[in-house]
Design a protein around this motif. Structure first.
Motif, short mmCIF file in Angstrom:
data_model
loop_
_atom_site.label_atom_id
_atom_site.label_comp_id
_atom_site.label_asym_id
_atom_site.label_seq_id
_atom_site.Cartn_x
_atom_site.Cartn_y
_atom_site.Cartn_z
N GLN A 20 0.86 -1.19 0.00
CA GLN A 20 0.00 0.00 0.00
C GLN A 20 0.89 1.23 0.00
O GLN A 20 1.80 1.33 0.83
CB GLN A 20 -0.92 0.04 1.23
N ARG A 21 0.63 2.15 -0.88
CA ARG A 21 1.41 3.38 -0.95
C ARG A 21 0.46 4.57 -1.04
O ARG A 21 -0.68 4.43 -1.47
CB ARG A 21 2.32 3.38 -2.19
N VAL A 22 0.97 5.71 -0.66
CA VAL A 22 0.23 6.96 -0.82
C VAL A 22 0.93 7.77 -1.90
O VAL A 22 2.15 7.97 -1.86
CB VAL A 22 0.19 7.76 0.50
N ALA A 23 0.16 8.21 -2.88
CA ALA A 23 0.73 9.00 -3.97
C ALA A 23 1.21 10.35 -3.45
O ALA A 23 0.66 10.89 -2.49
CB ALA A 23 -0.31 9.20 -5.07
N ARG A 24 2.24 10.89 -4.06
CA ARG A 24 2.68 12.25 -3.73
C ARG A 24 1.58 13.23 -4.07
O ARG A 24 0.88 13.07 -5.07
CB ARG A 24 3.94 12.59 -4.51
#
Length: 531
Positions: free
Chosen positions: A511-515
């Motif tokens: 899971q990542r958070v976009a810039r």
């Protein structure tokens, strides 16, 4: 009636165009009525034709037997004529109550051939004010074939429509009707053929060979239309112990049909009638119809045989459809229509399909079509009791009147929708139906269900608003890139459902958070950071 263009546009798939529900030419198909005055039955059907698959607003049939004894007397059966007139009078009053946008009444072989047919037409028109169109056999063949095309846009082969007093054949392919012919091979006519069983078989064979000369012999698929064929298919299901008793798109093999015909000769028809619900008037004609079909298999040698619940009545609806609607996929249009009328958030299904697209980029088109249908239908049973919602979803897919959907497709779609809510138990009443699928199809349907289970609740504005999926099957990784301003949507329940999807796929998750400046990433975009 006008003849449709010889070369209609190609059938457009699930990516073609916007919904047509608001188009005036489509809305004009609301409550289209057809009265079909046949040799054995008189029926009125009222369609809500705004979707590409027909929805039956009203459907009533009376088995009048107009064509009984026609071969002997050359006149309509007196009792049948009285019953038919009474039924049509009722239908006329009902049609006025329903405020139909159009009503077409057609009469076929019995009225066409009887010496008092014109007299009966005049009597009906005087009593009801509705015009009765007595159509020739080749027109009957064309309309029946159009009914098959309504449900099977890609159908190619020979349509065989058997009625009480006639049997029609029509060639179909490339969404058009080709050569067509009518014959006196209806069961009422065959009852009068002399010479016993041997004479009957000889008469049928000689007639079929002449028909073959007119419509050709090289037809891989045979599409059967008519009540006698549907009754035979239901009996084939009974012999086989077939788990899904939906007649439309039921497939039989020549070997299976021959086995069923031989089996019927040893059975008590009354007991079979009680088991299957076939009417006494219908089942008594089945033995003669089986003789015709056995000879059809010998003369035409089809390799695939399908039952079509759509025929002349649906062909009349197809006649009134604008070309743009004809060109649509019947399954997807019907699912769109159901979503539009029954889902909590119409339009959500397409957005979820787009969000989940990375999971099935290499899926064959036919499978992808079922995935889109599942996304469109994922919420149409939301009003069902929570304890039975998953079963209700399964029944919607397997029992609904959906065109362009074979039996394996029904079970696949039902299993996907069921897993949108929960997994079926090991001893589920649905287990026999799963035998229609192989292990890979079952696994894929469950995966789509789990994917929808996550996507449906991730964001009510649409899962594509909250994030983006990336799937790397070779690396066995499923990645979710969250939009910064909506990252809190990935809460405990969402995470649990995402994990369940990953477990079904057999992958690990990231899971990542976009810039912030890269929010609303397009597929393949870079620049995400760890959460």
């Amino acid at each position: 009636m006008t003849t449709p263009p010889v070369s209609p546009p190609p059938v457009r798939g699930y990516f073609g165009g916007q919904s047509l529900f608001d188009d005036e030419s489509v809305r004009a198909l609301d409550r289209v009525g057809v009265i079909d005055v046949g040799s054995n039955s008189v029926r009125m059907v009222v369609f809500d034709g705004a979707a590409r698959s027909p929805a039956y607003f009203f459907n009533e049939k009376v088995l009048c037997g107009l064509g009984r004894d026609l071969a002997q007397t050359n006149r309509l059966h007196p009792e049948g004529r009285a019953r038919a007139l009474a039924a049509i009078k009722r239908f006329a009053l009902l049609s006025a109550d329903m405020k139909l946008t159009s009503l077409t009444m057609v009469a076929t072989a019995a009225v066409r051939e009887a010496e008092d047919g014109i007299e009966f037409k005049t009597e009906v028109e005087a009593a009801t004010g509705i015009e009765m169109l007595i159509i020739p056999g080749t027109e009957e063949a064309r309309l029946s074939a159009q009914g098959v095309l309504l449900g099977w846009p890609g159908a190619r082969g020979l349509v065989c429509d058997i009625g009480g007093s006639s049997m029609e054949l029509a060639e179909i392919g490339d969404a058009t009707v080709g050569r067509r012919v009518s014959s006196p091979l209806g069961p009422f006519r065959l009852q009068q053929v002399p010479g016993g069983k041997k004479g009957l078989r000889l008469h049928i064979t000689e007639t079929l060979k002449k028909l073959r000369d007119e419509v050709g012999a090289d037809h891989k698929a045979l599409y059967l239309v008519g009540g006698s064929w549907r009754a035979l298919a239901r009996l084939d299901m009974e012999r086989r112990g077939y788990p899904l008793t939906v007649l439309h798109e039921y497939e039989m093999t020549p070997k299976s049909i021959r086995k069923t015909i031989d089996w019927l000769e040893t059975q008590d028809l009354k007991k079979l009638r009680d088991k299957t619900g076939i009417s006494p008037e219908r089942i008594v004609l089945v033995p003669l119809a089986t003789v015709v079909l056995r000879q059809m298999l010998t003369v035409f040698r089809p390799r695939e045989i399908y039952i079509s619940s759509y025929g002349i009545r649906e062909g009349i609806l197809y006649e009134q459809m604008p070309e743009e609607l004809r060109a649509r996929d019947p399954l997807i249009e019907a699912c769109r229509h159901l979503e539009n009328s029954s889902a909590r958030i119409p339009g959500f299904g397409r957005r979820m399909f787009d969000f989940l697209m990375p999971l099935y980029r290499n899926v064959p088109d036919e499978r992808l079509r079922l995935v889109k249908a599942a996304c469109l239908l994922h919420d149409v049973n939301w009003r069902a009791h929570p304890d039975y919602r998953s079963e209700s979803c399964f029944d919607t897919a397997t029992r609904a009147n959906l065109g362009g959907l074979d039996h394996k497709g029904r079970v696949y779609l039902g299993l996907a929708l069921m897993n949108r809510y929960k997994s079926p138990g090991a001893d589920s009443r649905l287990t026999p139906l799963l035998k229609l699928l192989d292990e890979e199809e079952i696994r894929h349907a469950i995966m789509i269900g789990r994917a929808m289970r996550f996507g449906a609740m991730f964001s009510l504005a649409g899962p594509d608003e909250a994030g983006e999926l990336r799937y790397f099957p070779k690396k066995k990784v499923l990645e979710l890139i969250l939009q910064p301003e909506r990252k809190d949507l990935f809460g405990e329940v969402a995470a649990s459902r995402f994990a369940a999807l990953a477990k079904t796929l057999g992958v690990t998750t990231i899971q990542r958070v976009a810039r912030p400046h890269n929010s609303r990433l397009s597929p393949g975009a870079k620049g995400a950071s760890s959460s």
